[in-house]
Design a protein around this motif. Structure first.
Motif, PDB file in Angstrom:
ATOM      1  N   ARG A   1       0.824  -1.228   0.000  1.00 24.37           N
ATOM      2  CA  ARG A   1       0.000   0.000   0.000  1.00 24.37           C
ATOM      3  C   ARG A   1       0.849   1.266   0.000  1.00 24.37           C
ATOM      4  O   ARG A   1       0.423   2.298  -0.477  1.00 24.37           O
ATOM      5  CB  ARG A   1      -0.914   0.018   1.232  1.00 24.37           C
ATOM      6  CG  ARG A   1      -2.329  -0.477   0.953  1.00 24.37           C
ATOM      7  CD  ARG A   1      -3.274  -0.086   2.075  1.00 24.37           C
ATOM      8  NE  ARG A   1      -2.832  -0.567   3.376  1.00 24.37           N
ATOM      9  CZ  ARG A   1      -3.065  -1.789   3.850  1.00 24.37           C
ATOM     10  NH1 ARG A   1      -3.743  -2.644   3.125  1.00 24.37           N
ATOM     11  NH2 ARG A   1      -2.630  -2.152   5.037  1.00 24.37           N
ATOM     12  N   ARG A   2       2.065   1.169   0.550  1.00 27.27           N
ATOM     13  CA  ARG A   2       2.903   2.379   0.661  1.00 27.27           C
ATOM     14  C   ARG A   2       3.905   2.496  -0.485  1.00 27.27           C
ATOM     15  O   ARG A   2       4.832   3.298  -0.432  1.00 27.27           O
ATOM     16  CB  ARG A   2       3.665   2.347   1.999  1.00 27.27           C
ATOM     17  CG  ARG A   2       2.780   2.673   3.195  1.00 27.27           C
ATOM     18  CD  ARG A   2       3.569   2.802   4.481  1.00 27.27           C
ATOM     19  NE  ARG A   2       3.990   1.520   5.039  1.00 27.27           N
ATOM     20  CZ  ARG A   2       5.234   1.041   5.037  1.00 27.27           C
ATOM     21  NH1 ARG A   2       6.204   1.759   4.543  1.00 27.27           N
ATOM     22  NH2 ARG A   2       5.509  -0.143   5.547  1.00 27.27           N
ATOM     23  N   SER A   3       3.762   1.675  -1.527  1.00 29.36           N
ATOM     24  CA  SER A   3       4.818   1.617  -2.548  1.00 29.36           C
ATOM     25  C   SER A   3       4.441   2.360  -3.837  1.00 29.36           C
ATOM     26  O   SER A   3       3.268   2.490  -4.191  1.00 29.36           O
ATOM     27  CB  SER A   3       5.138   0.149  -2.876  1.00 29.36           C
ATOM     28  OG  SER A   3       3.989  -0.502  -3.356  1.00 29.36           O
TER      29      SER A   3
ATOM     30  N   ARG B   1       0.435   2.577  -3.743  1.00 25.39           N
ATOM     31  CA  ARG B   1       0.091   4.003  -3.646  1.00 25.39           C
ATOM     32  C   ARG B   1       0.045   4.648  -5.035  1.00 25.39           C
ATOM     33  O   ARG B   1      -0.841   5.420  -5.357  1.00 25.39           O
ATOM     34  CB  ARG B   1       1.138   4.700  -2.777  1.00 25.39           C
ATOM     35  CG  ARG B   1       0.896   6.189  -2.634  1.00 25.39           C
ATOM     36  CD  ARG B   1       1.740   6.774  -1.533  1.00 25.39           C
ATOM     37  NE  ARG B   1       3.145   6.402  -1.675  1.00 25.39           N
ATOM     38  CZ  ARG B   1       4.012   6.352  -0.658  1.00 25.39           C
ATOM     39  NH1 ARG B   1       3.616   6.620   0.553  1.00 25.39           N
ATOM     40  NH2 ARG B   1       5.269   6.022  -0.875  1.00 25.39           N
ATOM     41  N   SER B   2       1.026   4.308  -5.886  1.00 28.85           N
ATOM     42  CA  SER B   2       0.995   4.840  -7.250  1.00 28.85           C
ATOM     43  C   SER B   2       1.612   3.827  -8.208  1.00 28.85           C
ATOM     44  O   SER B   2       2.468   3.022  -7.813  1.00 28.85           O
ATOM     45  CB  SER B   2       1.747   6.173  -7.335  1.00 28.85           C
ATOM     46  OG  SER B   2       3.142   5.944  -7.244  1.00 28.85           O
TER      47      SER B   2
ATOM     48  N   ALA C   1      15.137   9.031  -7.186  1.00 26.27           N
ATOM     49  CA  ALA C   1      14.697   8.335  -5.956  1.00 26.27           C
ATOM     50  C   ALA C   1      13.186   8.447  -5.740  1.00 26.27           C
ATOM     51  O   ALA C   1      12.717   8.725  -4.635  1.00 26.27           O
ATOM     52  CB  ALA C   1      15.458   8.882  -4.742  1.00 26.27           C
ATOM     53  N   ARG C   2      12.410   8.239  -6.782  1.00 24.79           N
ATOM     54  CA  ARG C   2      10.945   8.424  -6.728  1.00 24.79           C
ATOM     55  C   ARG C   2      10.207   7.099  -6.475  1.00 24.79           C
ATOM     56  O   ARG C   2       9.135   7.083  -5.915  1.00 24.79           O
ATOM     57  CB  ARG C   2      10.529   9.043  -8.075  1.00 24.79           C
ATOM     58  CG  ARG C   2       9.108   8.918  -8.494  1.00 24.79           C
ATOM     59  CD  ARG C   2       8.286  10.085  -7.990  1.00 24.79           C
ATOM     60  NE  ARG C   2       6.960  10.096  -8.536  1.00 24.79           N
ATOM     61  CZ  ARG C   2       5.974   9.266  -8.188  1.00 24.79           C
ATOM     62  NH1 ARG C   2       6.186   8.322  -7.297  1.00 24.79           N
ATOM     63  NH2 ARG C   2       4.781   9.382  -8.723  1.00 24.79           N
ATOM     64  N   PHE C   3      10.808   5.944  -6.936  1.00 22.86           N
ATOM     65  CA  PHE C   3      10.050   4.687  -6.962  1.00 22.86           C
ATOM     66  C   PHE C   3      10.642   3.617  -6.035  1.00 22.86           C
ATOM     67  O   PHE C   3      11.851   3.547  -5.831  1.00 22.86           O
ATOM     68  CB  PHE C   3      10.005   4.126  -8.389  1.00 22.86           C
ATOM     69  CG  PHE C   3       9.322   5.047  -9.351  1.00 22.86           C
ATOM     70  CD1 PHE C   3       7.930   5.106  -9.397  1.00 22.86           C
ATOM     71  CD2 PHE C   3      10.052   5.877 -10.185  1.00 22.86           C
ATOM     72  CE1 PHE C   3       7.285   5.977 -10.268  1.00 22.86           C
ATOM     73  CE2 PHE C   3       9.420   6.755 -11.055  1.00 22.86           C
ATOM     74  CZ  PHE C   3       8.027   6.801 -11.098  1.00 22.86           C
ATOM     75  N   ASP C   4       9.726   2.754  -5.522  1.00 25.45           N
ATOM     76  CA  ASP C   4      10.165   1.589  -4.747  1.00 25.45           C
ATOM     77  C   ASP C   4      10.483   0.419  -5.662  1.00 25.45           C
ATOM     78  O   ASP C   4      11.339  -0.403  -5.350  1.00 25.45           O
ATOM     79  CB  ASP C   4       9.058   1.171  -3.770  1.00 25.45           C
ATOM     80  CG  ASP C   4       8.768   2.272  -2.776  1.00 25.45           C
ATOM     81  OD1 ASP C   4       9.565   2.420  -1.845  1.00 25.45           O
ATOM     82  OD2 ASP C   4       7.766   3.004  -2.964  1.00 25.45           O
TER      83      ASP C   4
ATOM     84  N   GLN D   1      -2.632  -2.647 -10.130  1.00 26.92           N
ATOM     85  CA  GLN D   1      -3.520  -1.779  -9.348  1.00 26.92           C
ATOM     86  C   GLN D   1      -4.688  -2.569  -8.767  1.00 26.92           C
ATOM     87  O   GLN D   1      -5.054  -2.390  -7.613  1.00 26.92           O
ATOM     88  CB  GLN D   1      -4.077  -0.663 -10.245  1.00 26.92           C
ATOM     89  CG  GLN D   1      -3.051   0.421 -10.490  1.00 26.92           C
ATOM     90  CD  GLN D   1      -3.466   1.355 -11.631  1.00 26.92           C
ATOM     91  OE1 GLN D   1      -4.326   1.026 -12.438  1.00 26.92           O
ATOM     92  NE2 GLN D   1      -2.836   2.502 -11.693  1.00 26.92           N
ATOM     93  N   THR D   2      -5.255  -3.473  -9.596  1.00 27.45           N
ATOM     94  CA  THR D   2      -6.433  -4.221  -9.159  1.00 27.45           C
ATOM     95  C   THR D   2      -6.098  -5.172  -8.018  1.00 27.45           C
ATOM     96  O   THR D   2      -6.878  -5.319  -7.086  1.00 27.45           O
ATOM     97  CB  THR D   2      -6.991  -5.056 -10.343  1.00 27.45           C
ATOM     98  OG1 THR D   2      -7.067  -4.218 -11.482  1.00 27.45           O
ATOM     99  CG2 THR D   2      -8.356  -5.634 -10.050  1.00 27.45           C
TER     100      THR D   2
END
Ligand SMILES: C[S@@+](CC[C@H](N)C(=O)[O-])C[C@H]1O[C@@H](n2cnc3c(N)ncnc32)[C@H](O)[C@@H]1O
Length: 260
Positions: free
Chosen positions: A74-76, A99-100, A134-137, A93-94
């Protein structure tokens, strides 16, 4: 071997993909990868993925490699390179609700089609990402790394957070061990640490065989188109399918980490 429709590089390849995406609808979950069979029940039962369940299953096999609990998911923030029409992002997403989730795709037609379905795919080149550092997990690519220049891996390193994950699913001509060495070398040159490799060749071969026997439409075409289409789609009698059948090809999902 008869040539595939898809050139190996340059404008020819780009144009070919635009034409492919223009010519084929690919249903709601627009996909263009080798697939994995059988597809799990949840995918078969979802009408959004019914047109190409095996192609979505290959994405699911890739996401299975991420050992997170629901809260971490959920936080990724996720980015896909070579996202096509966004079917993999839709599945992400489904099923995992990060998060994004967004994608970058070189084809204008595919990116536009994805956005019409409400999936955030931006038209652009994976070697020149417009996102901040440094935007993505997680950054992932499926059946696309082979098309990307090495600068795409340098860019991926930049946009991943320290400790972030790179997931790649790719066909390879050779053994799974040789594939592992190859991708390890490629990603290692961009600074990544190798963390794992899973061989999913058996499921990919089953998907190709099921697709090849189902695709009878190529038989009535003129020889020039038929032979190329046969190779592009791994149809019955194609040299590319034969390579898979005799074990000369494999498909591996490799995982890497950006060091802290
Ligand atoms: C075999 S398709 C796979 C598409 C999607 N991953 C799927 O599984 O359906 C490879 C995709 O990579 C895209 N591609 C090739 N070079 C690219 C680049 N430099 N930047 C972004 N996308 C690229 C192509 O346009 C194509 O959509």
């Amino acid at each position: 071997m008869a040539p595939s429709f898809i050139p190996t590089s340059g404008w020819g390849q780009r144009l070919t993909y635009e034409l492919i995406y223009l010519s084929f609808g690919f249903g709601r979950s627009g996909m263009f990868n080798v697939g994995f069979a059988p597809a799990r029940q949840g995918i078969l039962a979802d009408r959004a993925f019914a047109v190409r369940p095996h192609q979505i299953e290959l994405y699911a096999q890739m996401f299975d490699q991420v050992p997170w609990d629901a809260d971490q998911w959920r936080r990724s923030d996720w980015l896909e390179l070579g996202a096509g029409c966004g079917g993999g992002l839709l599945h992400l997403q489904t099923n995992h609700a990060p998060r994004s989730a967004m994608g970058v795709e070189r084809s204008y037609v595919a990116a536009r089609r994805a956005r019409r379905l409400g999936i955030d795919v931006r038209q652009g080149d994976a070697a020149r990402l417009a996102m901040e550092s440094a935007r993505f997990d997680v950054v992932f690519c499926l059946d696309a790394l082979g098309y990307l220049p090495s600068a795409a891996l340098t860019e991926t390193f930049r946009v991943l957070k320290p400790g972030g994950i790179l997931l790649c699913g790719e066909s390879f001509r050779g053994t799974p061990e040789a594939a592992r060495e190859h991708y390890h070398r490629r990603a290692g040159a961009a600074g990544f640490e190798f963390t794992g490799c899973r061989d999913v060749s058996a499921g990919v071969l089953r998907s190709l065989l099921e697709r090849s026997s189902a695709a009878s439409f190529a038989h009535g075409l003129p020889a020039f188109f038929r032979d190329r289409l046969k190779e592009t789609l791994f149809l019955d009698g194609s040299d590319r399918l034969r390579l898979w059948q005799c074990g000369a090809m494999c498909f591996v999902i490799t995982t890497f980490r950006r060091p802290d």
